[in-house]
Write an enzyme that holds these catalytic residues in place. Sequence first.
Site, short mmCIF file in Angstrom:
data_model
loop_
_atom_site.label_atom_id
_atom_site.label_comp_id
_atom_site.label_asym_id
_atom_site.label_seq_id
_atom_site.Cartn_x
_atom_site.Cartn_y
_atom_site.Cartn_z
CD GLU A 251 -4.13 -9.92 3.25
OE1 GLU A 251 -4.08 -9.02 4.17
OE2 GLU A 251 -3.06 -9.97 2.39
CG ASP B 154 -7.45 -6.93 3.47
OD1 ASP B 154 -7.96 -5.98 3.29
OD2 ASP B 154 -6.31 -6.43 3.61
CG HIS C 60 -2.24 -1.42 1.41
ND1 HIS C 60 -3.18 -1.03 0.03
CD2 HIS C 60 -2.13 -2.47 1.90
CE1 HIS C 60 -3.42 -2.17 0.45
NE2 HIS C 60 -2.71 -3.53 1.55
#
Length: 257
Positions: free
Chosen positions: A148, A174, A45
Amino acid sequence: MQNPLRAKIRNRQTAYGMWVSLESPTITEIAATLGLDWVCIDTEHGHLDYKEVIDHLRAARGSDTAVIVRVPELQVTMLKRALDIGAHGVIVPTINTAEEAETAIQYGKYPPRGVRGIGGERAVRWGLFSETYLREANAETMVIPLIESRSAVENIDAILETPNLEALYLGLGDMSASYGYPGNWDAPGLAEHTQTVCQKALAKGIAPGILARNPAEAQARAAQGFQWICLGSDTGLLINGIKEQMSTLGLSITPRY
């Protein structure tokens, strides 16, 4: 090539670290100076690229702080490049099956265990220490699946059978979304799933890691058995520190979008 994080978890010590999402290597330098056990540089990210990752790696050189890189996805070039520039390990996102976990391990290990290519980059000190690094890298570098999703939890028994798997990391953001509760870490059943993964990993001698949102949660996670615990991100810790000061001074906290 000694991996400080690997040494800690193999000795059953709890290792505390920090997530890094900003470009300044001063952040990692401060973390290493303070004696954090590890930092994770996030390239999945945000805006960081390999030039900035190598700056963070250099900032930690000579310290006892391990530098882990979260790569953007399961691609051999991404794992290879992060390790070639000297990362102690990689966190690989969205590992949902044993087959994906095995692929990640292969991408991060030299033959005969894997398919990682041999280069002359920073990890081998541009060829000056190739023999030493190549002899030790398969043991010392860590390939860490990010658990996740609901699929990963359901497949955790098979994932944990992956040879040479030494650690995993739980991503509850997530994971909560995959169970239908986006961003709700306290969603029904999520605590039980988290503990199931933690205890099953520990039973296999695999070190589970997780983020703690505050010191009390960090203590609780350590008591539950988590062996490497994130104390927060650079941005989060900065924001919390500023907000605490402002609140103490009675200043209004009104974030602007």
